[in-house]
Design a protein around this motif. Structure first.
Motif, PDB file in Angstrom:
ATOM      1  N   LEU A 183       0.819  -1.209   0.000  1.00 46.07           N
ATOM      2  CA  LEU A 183       0.000   0.000   0.000  1.00 46.07           C
ATOM      3  C   LEU A 183       0.853   1.260   0.000  1.00 46.07           C
ATOM      4  CD1 LEU A 183      -3.025   0.664   0.076  1.00 46.07           C
ATOM      5  CD2 LEU A 183      -2.793   0.959   2.546  1.00 46.07           C
ATOM      6  N   SER A 184       2.091   1.128   0.470  1.00 45.25           N
ATOM      7  CA  SER A 184       2.977   2.292   0.532  1.00 45.25           C
ATOM      8  C   SER A 184       3.286   2.878  -0.842  1.00 45.25           C
ATOM      9  CB  SER A 184       4.280   1.916   1.232  1.00 45.25           C
ATOM     10  OG  SER A 184       4.903   0.837   0.570  1.00 45.25           O
ATOM     11  N   SER A 185       2.951   2.165  -1.900  1.00 41.37           N
ATOM     12  CA  SER A 185       3.180   2.658  -3.258  1.00 41.37           C
ATOM     13  C   SER A 185       2.080   3.590  -3.744  1.00 41.37           C
ATOM     14  CB  SER A 185       3.280   1.480  -4.236  1.00 41.37           C
ATOM     15  OG  SER A 185       4.361   0.643  -3.906  1.00 41.37           O
ATOM     16  N   TYR A 186       0.992   3.684  -2.965  1.00 47.52           N
ATOM     17  CA  TYR A 186      -0.193   4.397  -3.445  1.00 47.52           C
ATOM     18  C   TYR A 186      -0.633   5.498  -2.484  1.00 47.52           C
ATOM     19  CZ  TYR A 186      -0.615   0.306  -6.456  1.00 47.52           C
ATOM     20  OH  TYR A 186      -0.377  -0.683  -7.370  1.00 47.52           O
ATOM     21  N   GLU A 234     -18.810  11.436  -3.801  1.00 46.49           N
ATOM     22  CA  GLU A 234     -18.006  12.638  -3.615  1.00 46.49           C
ATOM     23  C   GLU A 234     -16.729  12.330  -2.842  1.00 46.49           C
ATOM     24  OE1 GLU A 234     -20.130  15.529  -1.276  1.00 46.49           O
ATOM     25  OE2 GLU A 234     -20.285  14.228   0.466  1.00 46.49           O
ATOM     26  N   PHE A 235     -15.738  13.155  -3.073  1.00 46.61           N
ATOM     27  CA  PHE A 235     -14.460  13.059  -2.375  1.00 46.61           C
ATOM     28  C   PHE A 235     -14.636  13.428  -0.909  1.00 46.61           C
ATOM     29  CE2 PHE A 235      -9.989  13.592  -1.624  1.00 46.61           C
ATOM     30  CZ  PHE A 235      -9.874  14.729  -0.841  1.00 46.61           C
ATOM     31  N   VAL A 236     -13.940  12.690  -0.028  1.00 50.46           N
ATOM     32  CA  VAL A 236     -13.956  12.986   1.396  1.00 50.46           C
ATOM     33  C   VAL A 236     -12.568  13.409   1.881  1.00 50.46           C
ATOM     34  CG1 VAL A 236     -14.334  12.070   3.712  1.00 50.46           C
ATOM     35  CG2 VAL A 236     -15.868  11.418   1.834  1.00 50.46           C
ATOM     36  N   ALA A 237     -11.560  12.567   1.599  1.00 49.57           N
ATOM     37  CA  ALA A 237     -10.221  12.842   2.095  1.00 49.57           C
ATOM     38  C   ALA A 237      -9.211  12.038   1.295  1.00 49.57           C
ATOM     39  CB  ALA A 237     -10.104  12.493   3.574  1.00 49.57           C
ATOM     40  N   SER A 238      -7.969  12.512   1.282  1.00 49.72           N
ATOM     41  CA  SER A 238      -6.890  11.769   0.643  1.00 49.72           C
ATOM     42  C   SER A 238      -5.616  11.924   1.461  1.00 49.72           C
ATOM     43  CB  SER A 238      -6.675  12.225  -0.797  1.00 49.72           C
ATOM     44  OG  SER A 238      -6.322  13.600  -0.840  1.00 49.72           O
ATOM     45  N   ILE A 239      -4.691  10.983   1.242  1.00 50.95           N
ATOM     46  CA  ILE A 239      -3.468  10.956   2.020  1.00 50.95           C
ATOM     47  C   ILE A 239      -2.326  10.506   1.116  1.00 50.95           C
ATOM     48  CG2 ILE A 239      -3.891   8.589   2.832  1.00 50.95           C
ATOM     49  CD1 ILE A 239      -2.675   9.504   5.551  1.00 50.95           C
ATOM     50  N   SER A 240      -1.165  11.117   1.314  1.00 53.03           N
ATOM     51  CA  SER A 240       0.004  10.772   0.510  1.00 53.03           C
ATOM     52  C   SER A 240       0.547   9.408   0.911  1.00 53.03           C
ATOM     53  CB  SER A 240       1.074  11.849   0.688  1.00 53.03           C
ATOM     54  OG  SER A 240       1.507  11.900   2.046  1.00 53.03           O
ATOM     55  N   THR A 241       1.489   8.907   0.146  1.00 51.49           N
ATOM     56  CA  THR A 241       2.040   7.575   0.396  1.00 51.49           C
ATOM     57  C   THR A 241       2.678   7.466   1.785  1.00 51.49           C
ATOM     58  OG1 THR A 241       4.083   8.239  -0.705  1.00 51.49           O
ATOM     59  CG2 THR A 241       2.463   7.049  -2.045  1.00 51.49           C
ATOM     60  N   THR A 242       3.298   8.555   2.246  1.00 47.73           N
ATOM     61  CA  THR A 242       3.956   8.535   3.557  1.00 47.73           C
ATOM     62  C   THR A 242       3.044   8.981   4.684  1.00 47.73           C
ATOM     63  OG1 THR A 242       4.733  10.805   3.262  1.00 47.73           O
ATOM     64  CG2 THR A 242       6.201   9.013   2.520  1.00 47.73           C
ATOM     65  N   ARG A 258      -2.874   6.474   7.886  1.00 45.59           N
ATOM     66  CA  ARG A 258      -2.515   5.192   7.287  1.00 45.59           C
ATOM     67  C   ARG A 258      -1.426   4.523   8.102  1.00 45.59           C
ATOM     68  NH1 ARG A 258      -1.023   6.370   1.393  1.00 45.59           N
ATOM     69  NH2 ARG A 258      -0.530   4.145   1.358  1.00 45.59           N
ATOM     70  N   ASP A 259      -1.399   3.208   8.032  1.00 43.37           N
ATOM     71  CA  ASP A 259      -0.347   2.402   8.639  1.00 43.37           C
ATOM     72  C   ASP A 259       0.156   1.482   7.542  1.00 43.37           C
ATOM     73  OD1 ASP A 259       1.242   0.566   9.982  1.00 43.37           O
ATOM     74  OD2 ASP A 259      -0.039   0.516  11.742  1.00 43.37           O
ATOM     75  N   ASN A 260       1.243   1.873   6.902  1.00 43.78           N
ATOM     76  CA  ASN A 260       1.740   1.096   5.765  1.00 43.78           C
ATOM     77  C   ASN A 260       2.231  -0.290   6.187  1.00 43.78           C
ATOM     78  OD1 ASN A 260       1.127   3.066   3.893  1.00 43.78           O
ATOM     79  ND2 ASN A 260       3.160   4.011   3.953  1.00 43.78           N
ATOM     80  N   ALA A 261       2.683  -0.414   7.412  1.00 44.46           N
ATOM     81  CA  ALA A 261       3.130  -1.737   7.882  1.00 44.46           C
ATOM     82  C   ALA A 261       1.954  -2.715   7.960  1.00 44.46           C
ATOM     83  CB  ALA A 261       3.790  -1.604   9.251  1.00 44.46           C
ATOM     84  N   PRO A 285      -5.510   5.419  -6.713  1.00 46.47           N
ATOM     85  CA  PRO A 285      -5.238   5.749  -8.110  1.00 46.47           C
ATOM     86  C   PRO A 285      -4.092   4.866  -8.609  1.00 46.47           C
ATOM     87  CG  PRO A 285      -4.092   7.264  -6.704  1.00 46.47           C
ATOM     88  CD  PRO A 285      -4.788   6.293  -5.793  1.00 46.47           C
ATOM     89  N   SER A 286      -3.611   5.096  -9.767  1.00 52.27           N
ATOM     90  CA  SER A 286      -2.421   4.389 -10.235  1.00 52.27           C
ATOM     91  C   SER A 286      -1.227   4.825  -9.387  1.00 52.27           C
ATOM     92  CB  SER A 286      -2.170   4.691 -11.706  1.00 52.27           C
ATOM     93  OG  SER A 286      -2.039   6.083 -11.905  1.00 52.27           O
ATOM     94  N   ALA A 287      -0.251   3.935  -9.250  1.00 52.69           N
ATOM     95  CA  ALA A 287       0.945   4.255  -8.471  1.00 52.69           C
ATOM     96  C   ALA A 287       1.608   5.490  -9.073  1.00 52.69           C
ATOM     97  CB  ALA A 287       1.900   3.073  -8.470  1.00 52.69           C
ATOM     98  N   GLY A 288       1.987   6.420  -8.218  1.00 52.68           N
ATOM     99  CA  GLY A 288       2.617   7.648  -8.668  1.00 52.68           C
ATOM    100  C   GLY A 288       1.704   8.850  -8.606  1.00 52.68           C
ATOM    101  N   ALA A 289       0.405   8.634  -8.616  1.00 61.05           N
ATOM    102  CA  ALA A 289      -0.524   9.761  -8.468  1.00 61.05           C
ATOM    103  C   ALA A 289      -0.462  10.256  -7.033  1.00 61.05           C
ATOM    104  CB  ALA A 289      -1.931   9.331  -8.839  1.00 61.05           C
ATOM    105  N   THR A 290      -0.643  11.546  -6.862  1.00 55.37           N
ATOM    106  CA  THR A 290      -0.495  12.156  -5.538  1.00 55.37           C
ATOM    107  C   THR A 290      -1.836  12.295  -4.821  1.00 55.37           C
ATOM    108  OG1 THR A 290      -0.791  14.398  -6.377  1.00 55.37           O
ATOM    109  CG2 THR A 290       1.455  13.492  -6.410  1.00 55.37           C
ATOM    110  N   ALA A 291      -1.739  12.574  -3.538  1.00 57.18           N
ATOM    111  CA  ALA A 291      -2.957  12.829  -2.762  1.00 57.18           C
ATOM    112  C   ALA A 291      -3.650  14.095  -3.260  1.00 57.18           C
ATOM    113  CB  ALA A 291      -2.609  12.963  -1.282  1.00 57.18           C
TER     114      ALA A 291
END
Length: 127
Positions: free
Chosen positions: A29-32, A46-54, A72-75, A99-105
């Motif tokens: 999940l850390s890739s997205y 509708e959109f609610v919230a988004s978060i970056s990979t880190t 998020r907890d990537n572990a 989204p596809s890997a590489g897209a930002t929050a």
């Protein structure tokens, strides 16, 4: 192929709190960057919230800003949405998506196409 499963929905009284989760399997999940969306009866999703990979960057819809927190907890390959001071208008099916890997929050906030969706979890807020 990312598979997403939401959980934790249910019934809550207005003013209360609820935390919903999104567990991912497949690629790490850390890739997205990840997003939460919702769809109320008779309304468009509708959109609610988004978060970056880190997890450093987060974005919120104006309607939930200051009340909801995405994390998020990537572990654990899991994304969360903490919902506080809920309102009856928060009643909806909540979906997590990637989204596809590489897209930002920020891109999620700006309506980039989401590639993977969960089936949703229903949150009902009673007045």
């Amino acid at each position: 192929q990312v598979q997403l499963v939401e959980s934790g929905g249910g019934w809550v009284q207005a003013g209360g709190s609820l935390r919903i989760s999104c567990a991912a399997s497949g690629p790490p999940l850390s890739s997205y960057a990840m997003g939460w969306f919702r769809q109320a009866p008779g309304k468009e999703r509708e959109f609610v919230a988004s978060i970056s990979t880190t997890g450093i960057r987060t974005y919120y819809a104006d309607s939930v800003k200051g009340r909801f927190t995405i994390s998020r907890d990537n572990a654990k390959n899991t994304v969360y949405l903490q919902m506080n001071r809920v309102l009856p208008e928060d009643t909806a099916v909540y979906y997590c998506a990637a989204p596809s890997a590489g897209a930002t929050a920020q891109a999620i906030r700006q309506s980039v196409r989401m590639e993977y969706w969960g089936k949703g979890t229903l949150v009902t807020v009673s007045s």
